[in-house]
Design a protein around this motif. Structure first.
Motif, PDB file in Angstrom:
ATOM      1  N   LYS A  58       0.842  -1.181   0.000  1.00 12.89           N
ATOM      2  CA  LYS A  58       0.000   0.000   0.000  1.00 12.89           C
ATOM      3  C   LYS A  58       0.887   1.244   0.000  1.00 12.89           C
ATOM      4  N   GLY A  59       0.849   1.987  -1.075  1.00 14.67           N
ATOM      5  CA  GLY A  59       1.634   3.214  -1.138  1.00 14.67           C
ATOM      6  C   GLY A  59       3.112   2.938  -1.319  1.00 14.67           C
ATOM      7  N   ASN A  60       3.892   4.018  -1.318  1.00 13.83           N
ATOM      8  CA  ASN A  60       5.345   3.908  -1.508  1.00 13.83           C
ATOM      9  C   ASN A  60       6.099   4.770  -0.500  1.00 13.83           C
ATOM     10  N   ILE A  61       5.496   4.943   0.683  1.00 17.47           N
ATOM     11  CA  ILE A  61       6.118   5.768   1.716  1.00 17.47           C
ATOM     12  C   ILE A  61       6.595   4.913   2.885  1.00 17.47           C
ATOM     13  N   LYS A  62       5.694   4.070   3.398  1.00 11.18           N
ATOM     14  CA  LYS A  62       6.000   3.200   4.538  1.00 11.18           C
ATOM     15  C   LYS A  62       5.778   1.739   4.132  1.00 11.18           C
ATOM     16  N   ALA A  63       6.623   0.858   4.653  1.00 11.10           N
ATOM     17  CA  ALA A  63       6.508  -0.557   4.300  1.00 11.10           C
ATOM     18  C   ALA A  63       6.737  -1.429   5.524  1.00 11.10           C
ATOM     19  N   TRP A  64       6.104  -2.594   5.531  1.00 18.26           N
ATOM     20  CA  TRP A  64       6.331  -3.613   6.549  1.00 18.26           C
ATOM     21  C   TRP A  64       7.241  -4.684   5.992  1.00 18.26           C
ATOM     22  N   VAL A  65       8.159  -5.135   6.820  1.00 18.62           N
ATOM     23  CA  VAL A  65       9.050  -6.244   6.445  1.00 18.62           C
ATOM     24  C   VAL A  65       8.980  -7.292   7.537  1.00 18.62           C
ATOM     25  N   ASN A  66       8.470  -8.451   7.192  1.00 15.40           N
ATOM     26  CA  ASN A  66       8.391  -9.542   8.161  1.00 15.40           C
ATOM     27  C   ASN A  66       9.773 -10.148   8.346  1.00 15.40           C
ATOM     28  N   ILE A  67      10.237 -10.237   9.600  1.00 15.34           N
ATOM     29  CA  ILE A  67      11.560 -10.813   9.839  1.00 15.34           C
ATOM     30  C   ILE A  67      11.484 -12.183  10.501  1.00 15.34           C
TER      31      ILE A  67
ATOM     32  N   GLY B 230      12.636   4.278  -2.801  1.00 12.04           N
ATOM     33  CA  GLY B 230      12.249   5.574  -2.264  1.00 12.04           C
ATOM     34  C   GLY B 230      11.390   5.540  -1.019  1.00 12.04           C
ATOM     35  N   TYR B 231      11.202   4.360  -0.426  1.00 14.93           N
ATOM     36  CA  TYR B 231      10.446   4.303   0.827  1.00 14.93           C
ATOM     37  C   TYR B 231      11.191   5.071   1.911  1.00 14.93           C
TER      38      TYR B 231
ATOM     39  N   GLU C 157       7.198  23.440  19.625  1.00  7.58           N
ATOM     40  CA  GLU C 157       8.369  22.749  19.089  1.00  7.58           C
ATOM     41  C   GLU C 157       8.242  22.550  17.571  1.00  7.58           C
ATOM     42  N   ILE C 158       9.398  22.422  16.910  1.00  7.50           N
ATOM     43  CA  ILE C 158       9.432  22.064  15.493  1.00  7.50           C
ATOM     44  C   ILE C 158       9.852  20.610  15.391  1.00  7.50           C
ATOM     45  N   VAL C 159       9.014  19.804  14.744  1.00  5.53           N
ATOM     46  CA  VAL C 159       9.273  18.363  14.640  1.00  5.53           C
ATOM     47  C   VAL C 159       9.323  17.966  13.174  1.00  5.53           C
ATOM     48  N   ASP C 160      10.071  16.906  12.897  1.00  2.00           N
ATOM     49  CA  ASP C 160      10.118  16.355  11.543  1.00  2.00           C
ATOM     50  C   ASP C 160       8.961  15.381  11.355  1.00  2.00           C
ATOM     51  N   VAL C 161       8.174  15.611  10.318  1.00  4.47           N
ATOM     52  CA  VAL C 161       6.976  14.803  10.072  1.00  4.47           C
ATOM     53  C   VAL C 161       7.102  14.098   8.723  1.00  4.47           C
ATOM     54  N   LEU C 162       6.884  12.790   8.723  1.00  6.87           N
ATOM     55  CA  LEU C 162       6.791  12.036   7.476  1.00  6.87           C
ATOM     56  C   LEU C 162       5.343  12.136   7.003  1.00  6.87           C
ATOM     57  N   VAL C 163       5.137  12.858   5.912  1.00  7.78           N
ATOM     58  CA  VAL C 163       3.785  13.169   5.441  1.00  7.78           C
ATOM     59  C   VAL C 163       3.234  11.974   4.664  1.00  7.78           C
ATOM     60  N   GLU C 164       2.093  11.448   5.127  1.00 11.36           N
ATOM     61  CA  GLU C 164       1.533  10.239   4.518  1.00 11.36           C
ATOM     62  C   GLU C 164       0.388  10.530   3.557  1.00 11.36           C
ATOM     63  N   GLY C 165      -0.287  11.662   3.720  1.00 14.83           N
ATOM     64  CA  GLY C 165      -1.402  11.972   2.829  1.00 14.83           C
ATOM     65  C   GLY C 165      -2.441  12.819   3.525  1.00 14.83           C
TER      66      GLY C 165
ATOM     67  N   ALA D 248      -0.816  22.063   4.062  1.00 14.29           N
ATOM     68  CA  ALA D 248       0.365  22.177   3.202  1.00 14.29           C
ATOM     69  C   ALA D 248      -0.017  21.692   1.811  1.00 14.29           C
ATOM     70  N   PRO D 249       0.762  22.027   0.797  1.00 11.72           N
ATOM     71  CA  PRO D 249       0.465  21.542  -0.559  1.00 11.72           C
ATOM     72  C   PRO D 249       0.683  20.033  -0.662  1.00 11.72           C
ATOM     73  N   ASP D 250      -0.078  19.392  -1.533  1.00 12.73           N
ATOM     74  CA  ASP D 250       0.036  17.942  -1.705  1.00 12.73           C
ATOM     75  C   ASP D 250       1.426  17.503  -2.148  1.00 12.73           C
ATOM     76  N   SER D 251       2.201  18.426  -2.685  1.00 10.38           N
ATOM     77  CA  SER D 251       3.536  18.076  -3.192  1.00 10.38           C
ATOM     78  C   SER D 251       4.480  17.608  -2.094  1.00 10.38           C
ATOM     79  N   VAL D 252       4.149  17.858  -0.819  1.00  7.48           N
ATOM     80  CA  VAL D 252       5.045  17.444   0.262  1.00  7.48           C
ATOM     81  C   VAL D 252       4.738  16.013   0.730  1.00  7.48           C
ATOM     82  N   ILE D 253       3.674  15.400   0.189  1.00  9.46           N
ATOM     83  CA  ILE D 253       3.348  14.023   0.578  1.00  9.46           C
ATOM     84  C   ILE D 253       4.513  13.106   0.208  1.00  9.46           C
ATOM     85  N   GLY D 254       4.930  12.292   1.156  1.00  8.87           N
ATOM     86  CA  GLY D 254       6.066  11.403   0.937  1.00  8.87           C
ATOM     87  C   GLY D 254       7.385  11.971   1.400  1.00  8.87           C
ATOM     88  N   GLN D 255       7.391  13.249   1.809  1.00  9.80           N
ATOM     89  CA  GLN D 255       8.607  13.879   2.294  1.00  9.80           C
ATOM     90  C   GLN D 255       8.618  13.932   3.818  1.00  9.80           C
TER      91      GLN D 255
END
Length: 521
Positions: free
Chosen positions: A221-230, A269-270, A457-465, A488-495
């Motif tokens: 699902k998507g190309n931002i976050k992924a699960w890896v079964n170990i 690019g995940y 505070e200023i925090v780093d956010v992984l934008v999912e959608g 924010a503009p949609d262009s930041v999704i995935g950043q």
């Protein structure tokens, strides 16, 4: 099913599915179901705790030769599939694999039940609630089957590994075409073929864990976050838990296969990977090499991937090596989900958790020393059989002492064939609900207090959608897994972008984009 039944069913299916002959289809399915009941009762061996505990860990092999059978290649061309998923991230991961197999056969995904040629319910057995939802959904799907007898309905996942569930489906829901478990997902093409062309209920449930199949396709699902079964399975056999029976004993993937998969995701690019396992920090204990989760995480640190998480941990297996690696920081995140279940040692012993209250607090102390800013979350069961008021107070005091920033809290739900299900439970439901309400009030306050510290505070956010509640607002997560909503503009999704927190809520944060630090495409 005999030849006469096959001919009769073929004639029925060639007619209008809305005709009166549909009743005959149900009758034949019921008769076929009765035949399977006899077969099932004489051949199926339900999961057995004693047998599972005695089973050797080297009963599984690692195989790399998965392929779609030639006669099923592109068999789904022009057809659609739908999978509804219940339960944990492991079930979500299994759904990604099944979706990958469907698409390798030529199927397309759909969310519309009326468009689907195949519908699978990927089920969870952890709590009674989940089972009730699935059986409710089975009832809702029955009219679709009556309208279209060629529709394939399947039940898979953890519930399918329970004898009582399979029996119930056989007796009350004979229109289901396919039942399979958690160990044989790689056999989906063959099982689907049997269900489609055999026209009888296909049951393929293993009471023993299967092999590790390495080259299964996945539709993520998507190309931002992924699960890896170990790893798969669990060896802890907590007295309330069905997982060792539905998922089998612990089996670890080889390090090289995991590292290769994570490298591939980074190259695609995940931005974030979560390592999965029922008891993820027991990774490597069944391998022939001295290698654990800490060693694996240390190797993954060198991969150019911003964030790496893991879940779910068992306190007994959370060792010093893992703490040492997590403390190095970098892409190793210090949000740790550490289920405690109870704050009382006696209750923990009856639960089969294999650690005491004091040992859990000692582990928390080690984590806090190495990672002072670490975020700890947990799972807690309220109203375990015969839990006294005093024992519940120990849970309350432990929650307050640790300062969990979130907790998944539950009233105890007995699962068939687990030891706890046989224990006498003398706690009234009203008392259980009162304890849960009191616990949740404390957890909610601790969450709100933790969130309030982020204001300004200023925090780093992984934008999912887009936010689930407002399409004009974007949403993402901090490295400590805090949900942030902002415009924010949609262009930041995935950043991963800086966001200033302007308002804290109990479970989420509102923020505003730090414009001068964001490169907007």
């Amino acid at each position: 099913m005999n030849e006469e039944q096959r001919k009769e069913m073929s004639q029925i299916q060639s007619k209008d599915p809305n005709s009166a002959d549909q009743n005959n289809l149900n009758r034949i399915k019921q008769k076929t179901s009765d035949d399977f009941m006899k077969y099932f009762e004489t051949t199926y061996q339900p999961p057995n705790m004693r047998d599972a505990q005695r089973r050797k860990k080297k009963d599984t092999d690692v195989l790399y030769d998965f392929s779609i059978p030639e006669d099923m290649d592109q068999s789904g061309s022009g057809k659609k599939y739908m999978i509804r998923t219940y339960g944990c991230q492991m079930n979500e991961h299994d759904t990604e694999v099944m979706a990958g197999i469907f698409e390798a056969m030529g199927y397309e995904s759909t969310s519309n039940t009326k468009e689907a040629d195949v519908i699978l319910l990927n089920t969870c057995a952890i709590r009674e609630n989940a089972e009730n939802r699935v059986f409710g959904e089975i009832g809702h799907l029955k009219p679709l089957k009556l309208e279209n007898p060629n529709l394939v309905l399947g039940i898979c996942g953890c519930m399918s590994q329970e004898e009582s569930v399979v029996n119930r489906i056989l007796k009350k829901h004979p229109f289901i075409d396919l039942i399979f478990g958690t160990h044989n997902i790689h056999r989906l093409p063959q099982l689907l073929k049997e269900a489609m062309f055999g026209k009888e209920m296909v049951i393929d449930v293993w009471s023993k864990e299967g092999d590790i199949i390495e080259n299964l396709p996945r539709s993520r699902k998507g190309n931002i976050k992924a699960w890896v079964n170990i790893m798969y399975g669990c060896d802890k056999f907590c007295t309330y838990c069905i997982v060792p029976y539905t998922r089998g004993k612990e089996r670890s993937r080889m390090p090289k296969d995991i590292i290769q998969e994570v490298r591939h995701l980074a190259a695609q690019g995940y931005k974030e990977v979560t390592l999965l396992g029922q008891n993820v920090n027991a990774y490597g204990k069944d391998l022939d090499i001295e290698y654990g989760l800490g060693d694996l995480m240390d190797e993954l640190r060198s991969i150019d991937l911003p964030r790496i998480r893991f879940t779910t941990s068992h306190p007994r297996d959370f060792d010093d090596r893992l703490i040492e690696v997590l403390a190095k920081g970098g892409n190793m995140l210090d949000h740790i989900h550490l289920p405690v279940q109870s704050g009382n040692t006696d209750v923990l012993k009856i639960m089969g958790r294999k650690y005491s209250r004091e040992e859990y607090l000692e582990l928390v102390g080690k984590i806090r020393t190495a990672m002072p800013e670490a975020t700890l979350t947990t799972d807690i069961i309220v109203g375990f059989p015969n839990e006294t008021a005093e024992q519940f107070e120990d849970t309350i005091s432990l929650v307050e002492e640790v300062g969990f920033e979130h907790a998944y809290t539950f009233i105890y739900s007995p699962r068939d064939n687990t030891p706890a299900a046989k224990m006498k439970d003398n706690i009234p439901m009203d008392e259980k609900k009162a304890r849960l309400q009191r616990l949740n009030k404390i957890v909610n306050q601790q969450s709100a207090d933790a969130m309030s510290q982020y204001e300004g505070e200023i925090v780093d956010v992984l934008v999912e959608g887009e936010s689930k509640n407002n399409p004009d607002v974007l949403a993402g997560y901090t490295k400590r897994n805090k949900l942030v909503n902002f415009r924010a503009p949609d262009s930041v999704i995935g950043q991963i972008i800086p966001v200033k927190i302007i308002k804290a809520k109990t479970w989420s944060l509102d923020g505003e984009l730090v414009q001068e630090k964001v490169e907007v495409n």
